[in-house]
Scaffold this motif. Structure first.
Motif, mmCIF file in Angstrom:
data_model
loop_
_atom_site.group_PDB
_atom_site.id
_atom_site.type_symbol
_atom_site.label_atom_id
_atom_site.label_comp_id
_atom_site.label_asym_id
_atom_site.label_seq_id
_atom_site.Cartn_x
_atom_site.Cartn_y
_atom_site.Cartn_z
ATOM 1 N N UNK A 41 0.809 -1.221 0.000
ATOM 2 C CA UNK A 41 0.000 0.000 0.000
ATOM 3 C C UNK A 41 0.841 1.269 0.000
ATOM 4 N N UNK A 42 2.140 1.168 0.029
ATOM 5 C CA UNK A 42 2.995 2.339 0.212
ATOM 6 C C UNK A 42 2.918 3.280 -0.992
ATOM 7 N N UNK A 43 3.054 4.574 -0.691
ATOM 8 C CA UNK A 43 3.041 5.628 -1.715
ATOM 9 C C UNK A 43 4.085 6.676 -1.327
ATOM 10 N N UNK A 93 -8.987 15.586 -0.557
ATOM 11 C CA UNK A 93 -9.584 15.701 0.762
ATOM 12 C C UNK A 93 -11.067 16.005 0.620
ATOM 13 N N UNK A 94 -11.875 15.372 1.455
ATOM 14 C CA UNK A 94 -13.323 15.574 1.416
ATOM 15 C C UNK A 94 -14.028 14.400 0.782
ATOM 16 N N UNK A 95 -14.772 13.640 1.585
ATOM 17 C CA UNK A 95 -15.598 12.566 1.039
ATOM 18 C C UNK A 95 -15.014 11.178 1.127
ATOM 19 N N UNK A 96 -13.855 11.019 1.770
ATOM 20 C CA UNK A 96 -13.238 9.690 1.858
ATOM 21 C C UNK A 96 -13.806 8.951 3.072
ATOM 22 N N UNK A 97 -14.694 7.996 2.799
ATOM 23 C CA UNK A 97 -15.347 7.242 3.871
ATOM 24 C C UNK A 97 -15.201 5.732 3.713
ATOM 25 N N UNK A 98 -14.844 5.260 2.500
ATOM 26 C CA UNK A 98 -14.755 3.828 2.224
ATOM 27 C C UNK A 98 -13.467 3.542 1.460
ATOM 28 N N UNK A 99 -13.060 2.298 1.522
ATOM 29 C CA UNK A 99 -11.864 1.917 0.779
ATOM 30 C C UNK A 99 -12.001 2.168 -0.704
ATOM 31 N N UNK A 100 -13.203 1.985 -1.237
ATOM 32 C CA UNK A 100 -13.411 2.232 -2.667
ATOM 33 C C UNK A 100 -13.320 3.716 -3.009
ATOM 34 N N UNK A 101 -13.579 4.588 -2.051
ATOM 35 C CA UNK A 101 -13.360 6.020 -2.284
ATOM 36 C C UNK A 101 -11.875 6.287 -2.522
ATOM 37 N N UNK A 135 -10.015 0.054 9.189
ATOM 38 C CA UNK A 135 -11.026 -0.464 8.272
ATOM 39 C C UNK A 135 -10.773 -0.013 6.842
ATOM 40 N N UNK A 136 -10.428 1.258 6.665
ATOM 41 C CA UNK A 136 -10.133 1.765 5.332
ATOM 42 C C UNK A 136 -8.928 1.055 4.720
ATOM 43 N N UNK A 137 -7.910 0.827 5.528
ATOM 44 C CA UNK A 137 -6.721 0.142 5.030
ATOM 45 C C UNK A 137 -7.051 -1.284 4.624
ATOM 46 N N UNK A 138 -7.850 -1.956 5.419
ATOM 47 C CA UNK A 138 -8.247 -3.327 5.103
ATOM 48 C C UNK A 138 -9.075 -3.367 3.821
ATOM 49 N N UNK A 139 -10.010 -2.435 3.671
ATOM 50 C CA UNK A 139 -10.859 -2.405 2.470
ATOM 51 C C UNK A 139 -10.040 -2.114 1.222
ATOM 52 N N UNK A 140 -9.076 -1.191 1.324
ATOM 53 C CA UNK A 140 -8.217 -0.888 0.190
ATOM 54 C C UNK A 140 -7.378 -2.105 -0.190
ATOM 55 N N UNK A 141 -6.768 -2.739 0.800
ATOM 56 C CA UNK A 141 -5.949 -3.917 0.535
ATOM 57 C C UNK A 141 -6.757 -5.051 -0.071
ATOM 58 N N UNK A 142 -7.987 -5.246 0.423
ATOM 59 C CA UNK A 142 -8.839 -6.314 -0.094
ATOM 60 C C UNK A 142 -9.224 -6.044 -1.542
ATOM 61 N N UNK A 143 -9.527 -4.799 -1.877
ATOM 62 C CA UNK A 143 -9.889 -4.475 -3.267
ATOM 63 C C UNK A 143 -8.705 -4.746 -4.196
#
Length: 344
Positions: free
Chosen positions: A6-8, A249-257, A285-293
């Protein structure tokens, strides 16, 4: 498949993920809260802003107390002001910044908020000395002078950026509102003025009217996922066109966002409202959702997504311009009309 990387990289900083805690006093005024955010997965934190008005007020107060006793006898007990008077606001901020840098292992980004050129920008140098990993310059203004042209407003913004750039060698991100006649041209000029990154966008908290008490009152509304559409569009339009990193910034609530904004071209996504609503644990939770996607779509790294759906790389670049507006208007049907049988 192994766990995705996930690193950037943002402003030259190597981050464990694109999940950065945005500037908000309830999230960053307390060191223990910052430590909880780091433990939950924050890749970096942006401290709450130090405002131009605070700095100028402190400077005026310091000037006043240094003149105290100017006409007194040298032997007078009250010739010198009390030491506690010098404990001014920006000194407290700098001490908080120093403490945060000493306690956290993730980058700590200082935030300086102003609207006019002036001596207040010199505090940026003290932020650098206090150990800030980078500086976010938050330019927040509501121009109301009818004689102030749009060109003058833009030049004032550029002057602030140039003044801050002259004070520090730190990586410099500039956080702006979307209210410019041609934001693409403004982005180009900001990069030339010394900005290393752009944070899109400032959220303007609009006042409300209490119709019973006849008072104008502040009205704080947290973002929703719908709010990410504006930064998504402009990040997609700007990605690859100027030598700056882009932060959403603004509106990030889910990994898919996060996925959408990375695809548009964001280097990072700042999170605030989701943390205020659900607490620091939402970062995990966001990190897990991003990694899972990423895992499900067979991506080895988050970096692979960055800019893959920007205007320069998406199948139909015109989708980010006027044709998308026309198609949206022409294909929309009211709910009752969509369900109604027969021709119109």
């Amino acid at each position: 498949m192994t766990r995705p990387d996930l690193s950037v990289t943002y402003l030259g900083l190597e981050l464990r993920s694109p999940l950065v805690v945005g500037a908000a006093a309830p999230l960053s005024e307390d060191i223990d809260q910052l430590l909880r955010l780091e433990e939950a997965g924050a890749a970096a934190v942006v401290l709450h802003s130090l405002f131009e008005e605070q700095i100028e007020r402190d400077q005026l107060e310091l000037h006043r107390v240094t003149l105290q006793g100017a006409d007194s006898y040298g032997e007078a007990l009250s010739y010198f002001p009390e030491p506690s008077i010098f404990h001014v606001g920006h000194d407290l901020y700098l001490r908080h910044l120093e403490q945060a840098r000493s306690r956290l292992s993730v980058p700590v980004i200082a935030s300086l908020n102003g609207a006019h050129p002036g001596q207040w920008v010199q505090v940026a140098r003290r932020m650098e000395s206090a150990g800030a990993s980078a500086l976010e310059l938050n330019i927040y203004a509501v121009p109301t002078d009818p004689d102030l042209s749009s060109a003058a407003i833009e030049n004032q913004v550029l002057e602030i950026v140039a003044e801050v750039r002259a004070e520090v060698t730190l990586p410099l991100a500039v956080k702006l509102s979307p209210f410019f006649t041609n934001f693409g041209a403004m982005a180009k000029r900001l990069a030339a003025a010394g900005a290393d990154g752009l944070v899109l966008f400032n959220r303007f908290y609009q006042p409300d009217i209490d119709i019973e008490e006849l008072e104008v009152r502040p009205n704080l509304l947290l973002s929703t996922p719908h709010d990410l559409r504006l930064p998504l569009r402009w990040i997609a339009l700007l990605h690859g066109r100027h030598p700056v990193d882009l932060a959403a910034t603004g509106g990030v609530h889910r990994g898919t966002d996060v996925v959408r904004l990375l695809m548009a071209g964001a280097a990072i996504t700042q999170v605030v409202a989701a943390l205020l609503r659900h607490g620091p644990g939402r970062l995990a939770g966001l990190e897990e959702e991003l990694g899972q996607w990423l895992l499900e779509h067979e991506h080895a790294t988050a970096r692979e997504l960055i800019g893959c759906m920007s205007q320069q790389r998406c199948p139909d670049p015109s989708e980010y311009e006027r044709s998308q507006y026309m198609r949206a208007v022409q294909t929309f049907l009211p709910a009752d009309a969509a369900a109604a049988p027969g021709p119109w």
